[in-house]
Structure formats: structure tokens, C-alpha cells
Design a protein around this motif. Sequence first.
Motif, mmCIF file in Angstrom:
data_model
loop_
_atom_site.group_PDB
_atom_site.id
_atom_site.type_symbol
_atom_site.label_atom_id
_atom_site.label_comp_id
_atom_site.label_asym_id
_atom_site.label_seq_id
_atom_site.Cartn_x
_atom_site.Cartn_y
_atom_site.Cartn_z
ATOM 1 N N THR A 116 0.836 -1.206 0.000
ATOM 2 C CA THR A 116 0.000 0.000 0.000
ATOM 3 C C THR A 116 0.873 1.259 0.000
ATOM 4 O OG1 THR A 116 -0.096 0.191 2.400
ATOM 5 C CG2 THR A 116 -1.780 -1.181 1.356
ATOM 6 N N VAL A 117 0.240 2.370 -0.322
ATOM 7 C CA VAL A 117 0.916 3.660 -0.301
ATOM 8 C C VAL A 117 1.471 3.925 1.101
ATOM 9 C CG1 VAL A 117 0.539 6.152 -0.512
ATOM 10 C CG2 VAL A 117 -0.448 4.588 -2.193
ATOM 11 N N ALA A 118 0.647 3.640 2.112
ATOM 12 C CA ALA A 118 1.076 3.866 3.497
ATOM 13 C C ALA A 118 2.309 3.028 3.826
ATOM 14 C CB ALA A 118 -0.066 3.538 4.455
ATOM 15 N N GLU A 119 2.297 1.763 3.373
ATOM 16 C CA GLU A 119 3.454 0.892 3.651
ATOM 17 C C GLU A 119 4.706 1.387 2.942
ATOM 18 O OE1 GLU A 119 1.649 -3.563 4.508
ATOM 19 O OE2 GLU A 119 1.670 -2.859 2.452
ATOM 20 N N ASN A 120 4.542 1.867 1.706
ATOM 21 C CA ASN A 120 5.681 2.422 0.986
ATOM 22 C C ASN A 120 6.295 3.589 1.749
ATOM 23 O OD1 ASN A 120 6.398 1.614 -2.077
ATOM 24 N ND2 ASN A 120 4.292 1.031 -1.631
ATOM 25 N N LEU A 121 5.442 4.486 2.242
ATOM 26 C CA LEU A 121 5.936 5.646 2.985
ATOM 27 C C LEU A 121 6.618 5.199 4.275
ATOM 28 C CD1 LEU A 121 2.953 8.105 2.457
ATOM 29 C CD2 LEU A 121 5.214 8.204 1.403
ATOM 30 N N GLU A 122 6.023 4.194 4.909
ATOM 31 C CA GLU A 122 6.585 3.683 6.158
ATOM 32 C C GLU A 122 8.001 3.145 5.920
ATOM 33 O OE1 GLU A 122 3.712 1.025 7.902
ATOM 34 O OE2 GLU A 122 5.281 0.266 9.237
ATOM 35 N N LEU A 123 8.171 2.429 4.791
ATOM 36 C CA LEU A 123 9.489 1.861 4.510
ATOM 37 C C LEU A 123 10.503 2.953 4.175
ATOM 38 C CD1 LEU A 123 8.413 -1.335 2.608
ATOM 39 C CD2 LEU A 123 9.655 -1.237 4.762
ATOM 40 N N GLY A 124 10.006 4.086 3.665
ATOM 41 C CA GLY A 124 10.915 5.206 3.431
ATOM 42 C C GLY A 124 11.550 5.671 4.729
ATOM 43 N N ALA A 125 10.805 5.521 5.816
ATOM 44 C CA ALA A 125 11.320 5.919 7.135
ATOM 45 C C ALA A 125 11.826 4.694 7.896
ATOM 46 C CB ALA A 125 10.232 6.617 7.933
ATOM 47 N N TYR A 126 12.338 3.714 7.147
ATOM 48 C CA TYR A 126 12.767 2.456 7.785
ATOM 49 C C TYR A 126 13.747 2.684 8.933
ATOM 50 C CZ TYR A 126 14.847 -2.109 8.478
ATOM 51 O OH TYR A 126 15.297 -3.265 9.052
ATOM 52 N N LEU A 127 14.647 3.641 8.756
ATOM 53 C CA LEU A 127 15.707 3.822 9.757
ATOM 54 C C LEU A 127 15.268 4.665 10.948
ATOM 55 C CD1 LEU A 127 18.572 4.418 7.207
ATOM 56 C CD2 LEU A 127 18.329 2.417 8.682
ATOM 57 N N LEU A 128 14.027 5.164 10.889
ATOM 58 C CA LEU A 128 13.555 6.052 11.949
ATOM 59 C C LEU A 128 12.754 5.261 12.985
ATOM 60 C CD1 LEU A 128 13.099 9.097 12.814
ATOM 61 C CD2 LEU A 128 10.942 8.922 11.570
ATOM 62 N N ASN A 129 13.011 5.531 14.253
ATOM 63 C CA ASN A 129 12.262 4.822 15.292
ATOM 64 C C ASN A 129 11.476 5.745 16.215
ATOM 65 O OD1 ASN A 129 12.712 2.024 14.808
ATOM 66 N ND2 ASN A 129 14.848 2.349 15.366
ATOM 67 N N ASP A 130 11.356 7.003 15.793
ATOM 68 C CA ASP A 130 10.714 7.997 16.635
ATOM 69 C C ASP A 130 9.319 8.294 16.076
ATOM 70 O OD1 ASP A 130 9.789 10.399 17.666
ATOM 71 O OD2 ASP A 130 11.792 11.289 17.816
ATOM 72 N N LYS A 131 8.283 7.953 16.837
ATOM 73 C CA LYS A 131 6.910 8.072 16.332
ATOM 74 C C LYS A 131 6.510 9.515 16.038
ATOM 75 C CE LYS A 131 4.518 3.904 17.749
ATOM 76 N NZ LYS A 131 3.915 3.224 18.882
ATOM 77 N N GLN A 132 6.914 10.419 16.900
ATOM 78 C CA GLN A 132 6.562 11.829 16.694
ATOM 79 C C GLN A 132 7.201 12.365 15.423
ATOM 80 O OE1 GLN A 132 7.650 13.815 20.339
ATOM 81 N NE2 GLN A 132 5.507 14.026 20.930
#
Lengths: 290, 241
Positions: free
Chosen positions: B100-116
Motif C-alpha cells: 500500500t501507499v502507506a506501507e511504501n511511505l513507512e518503509l521510506g522511514a525504515y531507519l527512523l524509530n521515533d513516532k513523533q
Amino acid sequence: MLDLVAQSILSGIGVGCIYGLIGIGFCVIYNASGIVNFAQGAFVMMGGMVTYTAFARYGLPLPLAAALAIVLVAFAGVVLERLVVRPLWNRGSTMFVMILATLAAQIVIERLALLAAGDQPRTLPVFTDRPPLRILGLAVNFQFLWIVACSLLVIVLLALFFSSTKTGKAMRACSINRDAAALQGIPVSRMLALAFALSAALGAFAGILITPTQYTAFNVGVPFAISGFIAAIVGGFGRPLGAFTGGILLGVAQALAIVFLGSAFKNVAALSILLLFLFVRPTGLLGPAK
Amino acid sequence: MTAAVEPSRILSVEGLSARYGHVEALHPVDLHVEAGELVAVLGPNGAGKSTLMRALMGLVPTQGSVAFHGHAVPRRNPAKAAAMGLVLVPEGRGIFAPMTVAENLELGAYLLNDKQEFARRHDRVMTLFPRLKERLAQTAGSLSGGEQQMLAVGRALMSDPKLLLLDEPSLGLAPRVIEEILQTLGELNRAGLPIILVEQKAPLVLTLARRAYIMSVGSIAAEIDPRQVKSHDELAHFYLG
């Protein structure tokens, strides 16, 4: 006669679940790397053998022995990836070379098991030692229930892993487009090692579940790997759910072949199904993953 | 106000070459990017522009050196390069079509662990590309070409790049969509994001870029100031050598 057929379908479903788990193991590695891992059967054998050793030799409780075996075999999967696959991968070897290397690894592991544990078949006690349940005139033994329940649980957990965790999504991304995944900062080679660990754990789990109803020995790996491989092809290579369905189809077909044609036809049935699918529907039940 | 005295060169590339098998697809090139710059890489099809991008990221075996903010960018480790802030939107976009589009965006931030921080970046991408917002639950493969390109850029922005590399974002898109995307890239650049923009259609980027490298048969043939280019004939001269 009808009872006999129903009864063998039931046992076919049980064995089919095992084939399905092994088939899923093939898919996990194939999706992550494009490699068909022919050492998959070795993981199944090791699962049963390590559990037996920990349980019978060292007196560990069965659940603990099983858990230990799964962890150790998963680790063996990582070792296989590091020692055999990675060096070839880094050198840019062709897929064919890497697949042959896993076949060689299968033979090495099998022979090591023979040297370490001897050639005697081993077995494990059934997980729940009670007389079979009678459901609609059919005898349903507890090991069957364990196999089916555990398989379904594993599939649900795997589905959750791939759909809801960051690592699972990253593994899917690697299987869709490895370069693009790396460009997102996903450590692609670590994902490959993880795929081997996961696949090995699945194989070991299958080996532990099936051992009480059959036996395990240094050489049970190859037949299981072949069945799991057929299950994966029947399901559409790279499709975990397809592989599981394919496994059950294969298990049932074998069980029926034994009833109607005799046990000599077990493998004939398996290979006939393989040929049938390769001729009529080469993309498998669900179509190919890529 | 005086600008702080600091080295403004963020990317310096020396003698970078790449080969596929026995063919040297990229002959040794030198190039650099200054802080806040939008640099164009122009050239005809097959000039080695995509190979240059892949070589910068370490997707292909290379020789030579790439330094980013004074640190060597490791070779053959694109994930590490991405972690350093070098983010490439590859040719053909490289979106994960079945996801999904949301999953693609999420993977773009793969290295980020900060929710905010994730929410902040996500909001920013949604503001830049409002059309993606309505499509979050759709599979990326079901988007139009323009939307897929927006997703590819949005996904890259999710990693908060320090240098954004784009390989022909205009490929296969309608002029109106191209304009929209280039406009967004211009905005991002004016907000301080350095960009390397690869294009085959030179006129598209001449208003955006302050500097352009012209590539031809696997090497950099010239470095020009697009504002000095008076006519298409002059540009054609660089293309044709």
C-alpha cells in the motif's frame, strides 16, 4: 470403505500440513533472494534429531527440547547463509551455482548427522498421550490435532509478521525490489540471513511435529524437501499460502493413492501431481509471486 | 547578516567509474555539490546518467571516491549510503507496487524509530502531495504514473534526506504532472534541500538548476551555467560534442 477413505484423507491432511510448512520455508528464502534452498530438508531432519538428542539423551522436557531445537536450527540456517550462500552472493555467482551449493550443503549436513548420531531411526513420544478421539466415526489422534493447530498458528503468526511488523514489511520490500529496498536503508543482506533463520525454524518445527507419528533419521531430509518443494510449486512458487494449500493437496493425494493403489504408489502420486501442475498450470494454484 | 563560515561543499566525487562486467559504463568522473544547490545532470539516453546515480549510491561496483560531508560513502552498501542521508529516487521509481501507499511511505522511514518524528515527516509529505492522502490504503501499483512518482519522492522525503538524487522523475509523465513535480522539487530546494536532478529533457530543469553537468558517452563532457545558455542550439552543441 468410505470410513477408510475418510480416515486416510484425515491423515493426508496431517502430513500435508507438514509438507506445507516445509513449502513455506522454500518460499521465504526464494522471496528474499530468488534462491531455491535444497538444504531445506536438512532443517527438517535436524529439528527432529536435535529434539530427540536433547530429550532422550540429556533428559530435557519435550517442550524445552523442541524450543531449543528450533533455536539451534534457526542458527544453523544463519550459518548456512553466511558460510555457503553469502560468499557466492558477494562474488556475483549465478543463481544456479548458489542452488547447487545448497544441495551440496544438504549432503554435508546429512553425512555429519550420520557421523554424529548414527544411522538408527529415532522417534519422539506423542505430545499428548491419550487414546484418539472419535469424531463422526473417525479416529482423530491427538498428534494430528497438534499438527493442524500448530500449523495454523504458525501461518497466522507468519501472516501477522509480514503484514504488521516493520521487519516483515522490509522483507517483503526486499522480495519485490531488492535495490529499491536497499535505497530505503533496509539492510538487505541481514534480511537474507533472517529469511534463512525463519525458513530453518519452520523446517525444524515441521520436523518436530511429524517425528512422533513417523520417525527421524539422518536421511529423512531429502524426501521431506522433495514433498515441500512440490507443495511450493503446486501452490505457485513464492506464495506461502499457496504452498500450504499445495502441501495439503499433496498429502491427501498420497494418502488416497496408498488406499487405492498401494503404498508403492505414494511417490508416484506425488510426482504425478507435480507433472500435472507443470503441464496444465505451471504457475500453480495462486500464480507466481513475481 | 553574514553566513557562518563553513565548508559549503557537501558532496565531492573523485574519479568515480563503474563497470558492468567488462564494460566500463561510467568513465572516471569528478563532480561536486554545494550546500543548498540544485544541480542538474543532463545528457542523451545512454550517456551514463543512471549509472552515475547508481554508482554514487554504491548499487554497482565502482572505483574512485565519494565523500559526503567529509565522510567517505561506503562502496557496495547502498543501505549505508541511505543512512548517511544520500537518498536516490531511482529510474522507474522503484516503488513497492504490491504494497500500500502507506506501507511504501513507512518503509521510506525504515531507519527512523521515533513516532513523533514519523508523524511530522508524514504530515509534511501529505501537505506536499495531498493526492497521496486519499490513496494511503491503495496498493502503490494502482496509482497513476504521476501519483507513483509523487509516492517515490514522498517515500524518499520520509527518510529526511540530506541530499536528494532524482533519476528522470519526468519519465513517462504528462507535461502538467511534470510541471507539478518539478515545482515541488523547486520548493524543497528553496527550503534548503540539496538536489541532484537527472534529466534527458534539458529545458525542463534549466530554470531550476544553478549548475548543470552535461554527460555524453559515459563521462562528464561539460559543466555549464544553465542561465548562460542562450539557445537550444548551444545546448545541442554540448549534447553532440
